[in-house]
Design a protein around this motif. Structure first.
Motif, PDB file in Angstrom:
ATOM      1  N   ALA A 305     -11.056  43.148  -2.519  1.00 60.72           N
ATOM      2  CA  ALA A 305     -12.541  43.539  -2.332  1.00 60.72           C
ATOM      3  C   ALA A 305     -13.346  43.382  -3.271  1.00 60.72           C
ATOM      4  O   ALA A 305     -14.436  42.837  -3.229  1.00 60.72           O
ATOM      5  CB  ALA A 305     -12.848  44.654  -1.331  1.00 60.72           C
ATOM      6  N   ALA A 306     -13.003  43.782  -4.767  1.00 58.67           N
ATOM      7  CA  ALA A 306     -13.691  43.947  -5.628  1.00 58.67           C
ATOM      8  C   ALA A 306     -13.684  42.696  -6.389  1.00 58.67           C
ATOM      9  O   ALA A 306     -14.412  42.096  -7.485  1.00 58.67           O
ATOM     10  CB  ALA A 306     -13.039  44.766  -6.753  1.00 58.67           C
ATOM     11  N   GLU A 307     -12.875  41.541  -6.229  1.00 58.47           N
ATOM     12  CA  GLU A 307     -12.632  40.326  -6.810  1.00 58.47           C
ATOM     13  C   GLU A 307     -13.516  39.346  -6.605  1.00 58.47           C
ATOM     14  O   GLU A 307     -13.944  39.173  -5.324  1.00 58.47           O
ATOM     15  CB  GLU A 307     -11.001  39.775  -6.695  1.00 58.47           C
ATOM     16  CG  GLU A 307     -10.692  38.553  -7.346  1.00 58.47           C
ATOM     17  CD  GLU A 307     -10.733  38.620  -8.530  1.00 58.47           C
ATOM     18  OE1 GLU A 307     -11.761  37.984  -9.402  1.00 58.47           O
ATOM     19  OE2 GLU A 307     -10.212  39.393  -9.279  1.00 58.47           O
ATOM     20  N   SER A 308     -14.225  38.671  -7.523  1.00 56.13           N
ATOM     21  CA  SER A 308     -15.338  37.859  -7.208  1.00 56.13           C
ATOM     22  C   SER A 308     -14.947  36.296  -7.689  1.00 56.13           C
ATOM     23  O   SER A 308     -15.545  35.513  -7.269  1.00 56.13           O
ATOM     24  CB  SER A 308     -16.413  38.106  -8.525  1.00 56.13           C
ATOM     25  OG  SER A 308     -15.936  37.920  -9.643  1.00 56.13           O
ATOM     26  N   ARG A 309     -13.694  36.208  -7.826  1.00 55.39           N
ATOM     27  CA  ARG A 309     -13.122  34.772  -7.997  1.00 55.39           C
ATOM     28  C   ARG A 309     -12.721  34.111  -6.569  1.00 55.39           C
ATOM     29  O   ARG A 309     -12.357  32.825  -6.547  1.00 55.39           O
ATOM     30  CB  ARG A 309     -12.035  34.825  -8.954  1.00 55.39           C
ATOM     31  CG  ARG A 309     -12.512  35.057 -10.483  1.00 55.39           C
ATOM     32  CD  ARG A 309     -11.296  34.996 -11.334  1.00 55.39           C
ATOM     33  NE  ARG A 309     -10.490  36.468 -11.207  1.00 55.39           N
ATOM     34  CZ  ARG A 309      -9.584  36.412 -12.029  1.00 55.39           C
ATOM     35  NH1 ARG A 309      -9.025  35.703 -12.977  1.00 55.39           N
ATOM     36  NH2 ARG A 309      -8.943  37.819 -11.818  1.00 55.39           N
ATOM     37  N   PHE A 310     -12.587  34.815  -5.649  1.00 53.07           N
ATOM     38  CA  PHE A 310     -12.489  34.158  -4.356  1.00 53.07           C
ATOM     39  C   PHE A 310     -13.169  34.959  -3.196  1.00 53.07           C
ATOM     40  O   PHE A 310     -13.617  36.122  -3.533  1.00 53.07           O
ATOM     41  CB  PHE A 310     -10.891  34.091  -3.951  1.00 53.07           C
ATOM     42  CG  PHE A 310     -10.363  35.268  -4.208  1.00 53.07           C
ATOM     43  CD1 PHE A 310     -10.283  36.404  -3.189  1.00 53.07           C
ATOM     44  CD2 PHE A 310      -9.390  35.537  -5.279  1.00 53.07           C
ATOM     45  CE1 PHE A 310      -9.633  37.459  -3.319  1.00 53.07           C
ATOM     46  CE2 PHE A 310      -8.747  36.852  -5.563  1.00 53.07           C
ATOM     47  CZ  PHE A 310      -8.830  37.865  -4.449  1.00 53.07           C
ATOM     48  N   LEU A 311     -13.135  34.466  -1.982  1.00 56.71           N
ATOM     49  CA  LEU A 311     -13.934  34.948  -0.920  1.00 56.71           C
ATOM     50  C   LEU A 311     -12.670  35.849  -0.141  1.00 56.71           C
ATOM     51  O   LEU A 311     -11.928  35.264   0.491  1.00 56.71           O
ATOM     52  CB  LEU A 311     -14.273  33.727  -0.006  1.00 56.71           C
ATOM     53  CG  LEU A 311     -14.864  34.350   1.451  1.00 56.71           C
ATOM     54  CD1 LEU A 311     -16.109  35.476   1.091  1.00 56.71           C
ATOM     55  CD2 LEU A 311     -15.438  33.282   2.331  1.00 56.71           C
ATOM     56  N   PHE A 312     -12.969  37.169  -0.041  1.00 58.60           N
ATOM     57  CA  PHE A 312     -11.995  37.812   0.686  1.00 58.60           C
ATOM     58  C   PHE A 312     -12.682  38.068   2.070  1.00 58.60           C
ATOM     59  O   PHE A 312     -13.641  38.905   2.092  1.00 58.60           O
ATOM     60  CB  PHE A 312     -11.824  39.410  -0.177  1.00 58.60           C
ATOM     61  CG  PHE A 312     -10.907  40.334   0.622  1.00 58.60           C
ATOM     62  CD1 PHE A 312      -9.588  40.049   1.142  1.00 58.60           C
ATOM     63  CD2 PHE A 312     -11.192  41.475   0.911  1.00 58.60           C
ATOM     64  CE1 PHE A 312      -8.735  40.656   1.659  1.00 58.60           C
ATOM     65  CE2 PHE A 312     -10.337  42.581   1.341  1.00 58.60           C
ATOM     66  CZ  PHE A 312      -9.167  42.219   1.843  1.00 58.60           C
ATOM     67  N   ALA A 313     -11.691  37.917   3.071  1.00 56.40           N
ATOM     68  CA  ALA A 313     -12.327  37.795   4.368  1.00 56.40           C
ATOM     69  C   ALA A 313     -11.873  39.441   5.167  1.00 56.40           C
ATOM     70  O   ALA A 313     -11.792  39.279   6.284  1.00 56.40           O
ATOM     71  CB  ALA A 313     -11.823  36.586   5.291  1.00 56.40           C
ATOM     72  N   GLY A 314     -11.200  40.189   4.533  1.00 58.55           N
ATOM     73  CA  GLY A 314     -10.790  41.178   4.932  1.00 58.55           C
ATOM     74  C   GLY A 314      -9.108  41.185   5.411  1.00 58.55           C
ATOM     75  O   GLY A 314      -8.349  40.175   5.245  1.00 58.55           O
ATOM     76  N   ASN A 315      -8.898  42.459   6.243  1.00 57.73           N
ATOM     77  CA  ASN A 315      -7.510  42.461   6.525  1.00 57.73           C
ATOM     78  C   ASN A 315      -7.275  41.399   7.722  1.00 57.73           C
ATOM     79  O   ASN A 315      -8.221  41.089   8.526  1.00 57.73           O
ATOM     80  CB  ASN A 315      -7.203  43.863   7.188  1.00 57.73           C
ATOM     81  CG  ASN A 315      -7.280  44.811   6.145  1.00 57.73           C
ATOM     82  OD1 ASN A 315      -6.722  44.620   4.825  1.00 57.73           O
ATOM     83  ND2 ASN A 315      -7.626  46.053   6.375  1.00 57.73           N
ATOM     84  N   CYS A 316      -5.989  40.929   7.794  1.00 58.88           N
ATOM     85  CA  CYS A 316      -5.429  40.003   8.980  1.00 58.88           C
ATOM     86  C   CYS A 316      -4.284  40.606   9.725  1.00 58.88           C
ATOM     87  O   CYS A 316      -3.410  40.884   9.376  1.00 58.88           O
ATOM     88  CB  CYS A 316      -5.114  38.727   8.231  1.00 58.88           C
ATOM     89  SG  CYS A 316      -4.334  37.577   9.170  1.00 58.88           S
ATOM     90  N   GLU A 317      -4.524  40.822  10.976  1.00 57.02           N
ATOM     91  CA  GLU A 317      -3.581  41.416  11.737  1.00 57.02           C
ATOM     92  C   GLU A 317      -2.698  40.133  12.171  1.00 57.02           C
ATOM     93  O   GLU A 317      -2.822  39.079  11.923  1.00 57.02           O
ATOM     94  CB  GLU A 317      -4.135  42.071  13.063  1.00 57.02           C
ATOM     95  CG  GLU A 317      -4.928  43.087  12.697  1.00 57.02           C
ATOM     96  CD  GLU A 317      -5.436  43.766  14.310  1.00 57.02           C
ATOM     97  OE1 GLU A 317      -4.800  44.521  14.730  1.00 57.02           O
ATOM     98  OE2 GLU A 317      -6.625  43.578  14.508  1.00 57.02           O
ATOM     99  N   GLY A 318      -1.384  40.604  12.655  1.00 57.37           N
ATOM    100  CA  GLY A 318      -0.451  39.491  12.689  1.00 57.37           C
ATOM    101  C   GLY A 318      -1.036  38.450  13.808  1.00 57.37           C
ATOM    102  O   GLY A 318      -0.781  37.411  13.728  1.00 57.37           O
TER     103      GLY A 318
END
Length: 443
Positions: A305-318
């Motif tokens: 979440a703190a990384e700016s080099r990519f787009l973090f879309a959150g947790n991914c359930e199965g």
């Protein structure tokens, strides 16, 4: 008395009517073909000069009928390759565009025969040249058994395949560290070809632990990457989209920093090779909320979440991995390998269930006859053999690891994947990532 209401059941459903119309039209076309073929045969018996003309008419009619009758066959290999931005296999290949790929001919449960067969198909369909590394005696035996001698000789004479003799190979059940003792094993020699610049990529369906160990020892890790990860492309509900899942087996126990590195590697691959403008990165977890999961997931979520080099879309359930909502999904190797092996069984199980359930009832029996090709295409979309291999990301070279049971189709698919990664010069951006990581560490 009030008038009777019309019987809704008396009017056939629109889908059934369309099915009947489709069948009648195709039956008429089939009849035309049979008539044309019969006429051609009769003309041929009556006059030799008429044979050619009548045969041409019959051939044209047959071709037209096949176009109408045969469903549009979905080729998942070409669809996958177009999704990866690869070459159009219908276009002629320019020899100047061919890239060298090193192949471990002794890797896999069925090597070297099916591996060579897949390579022979690849050089015909893809802009590749193959340096095939294998033990001489087993290779010659396999060539004779499969009847590949003429095809192999033609490919060698054309400069499309070069045979490289190796020493004793690494067995599928040997320890990974055996690559240090067997220095002239096929997997080591294939890695050396990439290291020496004689190949742009390497492929092996051998012992995955040995492949990874050889890649680390021979090619080396990228700077700033603690552990390489195996990334596999999973299909999604959108046939034009794949999701990259990593790690799927290289690291059973992971640290949060490693999962962050996996996300950085996957982001570059998805952007450069899969042509996703801004990849959406997900973290495999048991819930969407950031407070869910074990200690590894909780700590990793904070880093992503703190990384700016990519787009973090959150947790991914199965259930969301194949939804198309994510382009890259990261997890530890244990979880990823379970996901991979489960997906490999889905295609065949799904088709078996449908085969049993669909023909039940009169409508089911009629409809199943027209859906058989659709069902086969569904299976192909979920068949791991259609995707061929997984990428080993984090080493200093393009490396594709195939399934141990790989045969010709899987080899062809894996070499297509290797070509796409090499052709898009993904290593240039991975090196840039390493340099940026070093700069951040020094700062």
């Amino acid at each position: 008395m009030p008038p009777k209401e019309p019987d809704k059941r008396a009017k056939p459903r629109r889908a059934i009517r369309r099915l009947v119309i489709w069948y009648r039209r195709n039956a008429a076309v089939t009849s035309l073909v049979d008539t044309a073929t019969s006429a051609a045969t009769t003309a041929g018996s009556m006059a030799g000069a008429a044979v050619s003309g009548a045969g041409s008419v019959a051939g044209a009619a047959t071709s037209a009928a096949h176009t109408v009758l045969q469903p549009l066959v979905f080729d998942p290999l070409r669809r996958l390759q177009r999704g990866l931005g690869g070459p159009d296999e219908d276009a002629p290949i320019n020899d100047a565009d061919r890239l060298w790929v090193a192949v471990d001919g002794m890797g896999g449960d069925h090597a070297p025969g099916p591996i060579l067969e897949g390579c022979l198909q690849a050089v015909e369909r893809l802009p590749l040249r193959v340096r095939f590394v294998a033990e001489t005696a087993p290779l010659q035996t396999a060539v004779a058994e499969l009847g590949l001698r003429d095809q192999l000789d033609e490919a060698v004479a054309a400069g499309l395949i070069e045979l490289v003799a190796s020493g004793p190979s690494v067995g599928m059940h040997e320890e990974a560290t055996v690559v240090r003792r067997k220095r002239d094993a096929s997997i080591n020699m294939a890695m050396d070809l990439v290291k020496q610049g004689k190949a742009t990529a390497v492929y092996s369906a051998g012992n995955s632990g040995a492949v990874m160990a050889s890649a680390i020892f021979r090619l080396g890790r990228l700077k700033g990457i603690d552990r390489p990860a195996i990334g596999a492309l999973f299909p999604t509900k959108d046939p034009e989209q794949q999701v990259l899942v990593l790690d799927v087996g290289a690291n059973m126990d992971c640290k949060p920093d490693w999962l962050l590195q996996f996300a950085l590697l996957g982001n570059i691959y998805s952007r450069d090779v899969l042509q996703v403008a801004r990849p959406r990165i997900g973290l495999v977890n048991i819930g969407e909320e950031e407070c869910k999961g074990n200690e590894l997931c909780l700590r990793t979520h904070q880093l992503l979440a703190a990384e700016s080099r990519f787009l973090f879309a959150g947790n991914c359930e199965g259930r969301d991995i194949l939804s198309g909502a994510f382009d890259v999904v990261v997890c530890d190797g244990f979880t990823g390998n379970v996901l991979l092996k489960f997906l490999e069984s889905v295609g065949s199980v799904l088709l078996d269930v449908i085969k049993v359930e669909l023909p039940r009832g009169r409508r089911g029996k009629v409809g199943s006859a027209f859906l058989i090709n659709n069902l086969r295409r569904i299976k192909k979309r979920l068949d791991h053999a259609e995707h061929g291999g997984a990428l080993l990301l984090g080493v200093d070279g393009v490396c594709v690891i195939g399934h141990g049971s790989s045969r010709a189709l899987s080899v062809l698919s894996a070499l297509r994947l290797a070509h796409s990664a090499a052709n898009h010069r993904v290593m240039d951006n991975l090196h840039a990532l390493s340099e940026a990581s070093d700069a951040i560490a020094c700062g």
